[in-house]
Scaffold this motif. Structure first.
Motif, PDB file in Angstrom:
ATOM      1  N   MET A  25      -6.574   3.498   9.062  1.00 12.68           N
ATOM      2  CA  MET A  25      -7.034   4.179   7.876  1.00 12.68           C
ATOM      3  C   MET A  25      -5.872   4.304   6.892  1.00 12.68           C
ATOM      4  O   MET A  25      -4.810   4.790   7.267  1.00 12.68           O
ATOM      5  CB  MET A  25      -7.533   5.567   8.286  1.00 12.68           C
ATOM      6  N   ARG A  26      -6.053   3.859   5.663  1.00 12.68           N
ATOM      7  CA  ARG A  26      -4.975   3.866   4.678  1.00 12.68           C
ATOM      8  C   ARG A  26      -5.315   4.742   3.481  1.00 12.68           C
ATOM      9  O   ARG A  26      -4.891   4.465   2.367  1.00 12.68           O
ATOM     10  CB  ARG A  26      -4.709   2.446   4.184  1.00 12.68           C
ATOM     11  N   HIS A  27      -6.069   5.782   3.683  1.00 13.03           N
ATOM     12  CA  HIS A  27      -6.458   6.614   2.564  1.00 13.03           C
ATOM     13  C   HIS A  27      -5.238   7.255   1.925  1.00 13.03           C
ATOM     14  O   HIS A  27      -4.385   7.809   2.613  1.00 13.03           O
ATOM     15  CB  HIS A  27      -7.426   7.707   3.012  1.00 13.03           C
ATOM     16  N   ARG A  28      -5.137   7.158   0.609  1.00 13.02           N
ATOM     17  CA  ARG A  28      -4.088   7.777  -0.206  1.00 13.02           C
ATOM     18  C   ARG A  28      -2.686   7.242   0.081  1.00 13.02           C
ATOM     19  O   ARG A  28      -1.706   7.881  -0.240  1.00 13.02           O
ATOM     20  CB  ARG A  28      -4.119   9.291  -0.058  1.00 13.02           C
ATOM     21  N   CYS A  29      -2.570   6.072   0.682  1.00 14.77           N
ATOM     22  CA  CYS A  29      -1.268   5.439   0.898  1.00 14.77           C
ATOM     23  C   CYS A  29      -1.011   4.528  -0.297  1.00 14.77           C
ATOM     24  O   CYS A  29      -1.682   3.508  -0.459  1.00 14.77           O
ATOM     25  CB  CYS A  29      -1.243   4.641   2.189  1.00 14.77           C
ATOM     26  N   LYS A  30      -0.053   4.861  -1.120  1.00 12.94           N
ATOM     27  CA  LYS A  30       0.166   4.162  -2.386  1.00 12.94           C
ATOM     28  C   LYS A  30       1.122   2.979  -2.278  1.00 12.94           C
ATOM     29  O   LYS A  30       1.245   2.202  -3.198  1.00 12.94           O
ATOM     30  CB  LYS A  30       0.717   5.147  -3.425  1.00 12.94           C
ATOM     31  N   VAL A  31       1.842   2.851  -1.172  1.00 23.10           N
ATOM     32  CA  VAL A  31       2.843   1.793  -1.057  1.00 23.10           C
ATOM     33  C   VAL A  31       2.159   0.482  -0.674  1.00 23.10           C
ATOM     34  O   VAL A  31       1.453   0.432   0.336  1.00 23.10           O
ATOM     35  CB  VAL A  31       3.899   2.158   0.006  1.00 23.10           C
ATOM     36  N   PRO A  32       2.326  -0.578  -1.465  1.00 23.19           N
ATOM     37  CA  PRO A  32       1.776  -1.876  -1.063  1.00 23.19           C
ATOM     38  C   PRO A  32       2.587  -2.442   0.103  1.00 23.19           C
ATOM     39  O   PRO A  32       3.801  -2.641  -0.010  1.00 23.19           O
ATOM     40  CB  PRO A  32       1.919  -2.731  -2.316  1.00 23.19           C
ATOM     41  N   LEU A  33       1.959  -2.686   1.237  1.00 21.15           N
ATOM     42  CA  LEU A  33       2.678  -3.070   2.447  1.00 21.15           C
ATOM     43  C   LEU A  33       3.086  -4.539   2.467  1.00 21.15           C
ATOM     44  O   LEU A  33       4.044  -4.898   3.132  1.00 21.15           O
ATOM     45  CB  LEU A  33       1.818  -2.753   3.673  1.00 21.15           C
ATOM     46  N   LEU A  34       2.365  -5.394   1.774  1.00 16.96           N
ATOM     47  CA  LEU A  34       2.674  -6.819   1.624  1.00 16.96           C
ATOM     48  C   LEU A  34       2.769  -7.563   2.948  1.00 16.96           C
ATOM     49  O   LEU A  34       3.353  -8.632   3.026  1.00 16.96           O
ATOM     50  CB  LEU A  34       3.995  -7.006   0.848  1.00 16.96           C
ATOM     51  N   GLY A  35       2.228  -6.993   4.019  1.00 19.07           N
ATOM     52  CA  GLY A  35       2.227  -7.665   5.311  1.00 19.07           C
ATOM     53  C   GLY A  35       3.594  -7.781   5.941  1.00 19.07           C
ATOM     54  O   GLY A  35       3.827  -8.703   6.737  1.00 19.07           O
ATOM     55  N   LEU A  36       4.517  -6.886   5.611  1.00 22.26           N
ATOM     56  CA  LEU A  36       5.880  -6.956   6.118  1.00 22.26           C
ATOM     57  C   LEU A  36       6.300  -5.614   6.700  1.00 22.26           C
ATOM     58  O   LEU A  36       5.808  -4.566   6.271  1.00 22.26           O
ATOM     59  CB  LEU A  36       6.849  -7.311   4.978  1.00 22.26           C
ATOM     60  N   PRO A  37       7.251  -5.636   7.640  1.00 22.27           N
ATOM     61  CA  PRO A  37       7.852  -4.372   8.080  1.00 22.27           C
ATOM     62  C   PRO A  37       8.636  -3.731   6.939  1.00 22.27           C
ATOM     63  O   PRO A  37       8.978  -4.390   5.951  1.00 22.27           O
ATOM     64  CB  PRO A  37       8.794  -4.790   9.210  1.00 22.27           C
ATOM     65  N   ALA A  38       8.935  -2.455   7.074  1.00 20.76           N
ATOM     66  CA  ALA A  38       9.521  -1.697   5.972  1.00 20.76           C
ATOM     67  C   ALA A  38      10.857  -2.265   5.508  1.00 20.76           C
ATOM     68  O   ALA A  38      11.101  -2.381   4.304  1.00 20.76           O
ATOM     69  CB  ALA A  38       9.689  -0.238   6.379  1.00 20.76           C
ATOM     70  N   ASP A  39      11.736  -2.652   6.434  1.00 20.68           N
ATOM     71  CA  ASP A  39      13.043  -3.145   6.018  1.00 20.68           C
ATOM     72  C   ASP A  39      12.945  -4.479   5.289  1.00 20.68           C
ATOM     73  O   ASP A  39      13.616  -4.699   4.274  1.00 20.68           O
ATOM     74  CB  ASP A  39      13.986  -3.245   7.217  1.00 20.68           C
TER      75      ASP A  39
END
Length: 116
Positions: free
Chosen positions: A1-15
């Motif tokens: 569930m990604r409700h209210r998550c504003k960061v585009p993840l782009l299919g990558l880990p955070a680093d």
């Protein structure tokens, strides 16, 4: 569930995502335009606008924040020197997103991101 998550993840880990955005932002500030996927361009647009807003401020703390994000020290000095005359009367929207045709290999939506 990604409700209210504003960061585009782009299919990558955070680093990897942070490194990608830093590299694309640095390249955009250096060259003036980049050609990338539409999702990446939309993610880079917000970071580039934040760096230009810091450059318009021009204070020492703003310069240090920009140096912590952008890879090239000389590029930061150039952006800070030219930002006030180039974007002084603008209150945001320093980039333009132009959609182009889809990429041939995987049919992903491509876009050109330009500095105004």
């Amino acid at each position: 569930m990604r409700h209210r998550c504003k960061v585009p993840l782009l299919g990558l880990p955070a680093d990897q995502r942070k490194a990608l955005l830093r590299g694309l932002t640095t390249h955009l500030l250096r060259e003036g335009e980049i050609t990338t996927t539409k999702a990446r361009a939309k993610a880079v647009r917000s970071t580039a606008d934040k760096i230009i807003t810091l450059a318009k401020d021009g204070s020492l703390s703003a310069r240090r924040k920009a140096l912590a994000y952008v890879y090239d020290k000389d590029l930061v000095n150039d952006v800070f020197a030219k930002a006030q005359e180039r974007y002084g009367s603008r209150n945001g929207g320093y980039t333009r997103l132009i959609r182009t045709k889809s990429r041939r290999g995987d049919n992903s939506e491509m876009a050109i991101l330009q500095l105004i």
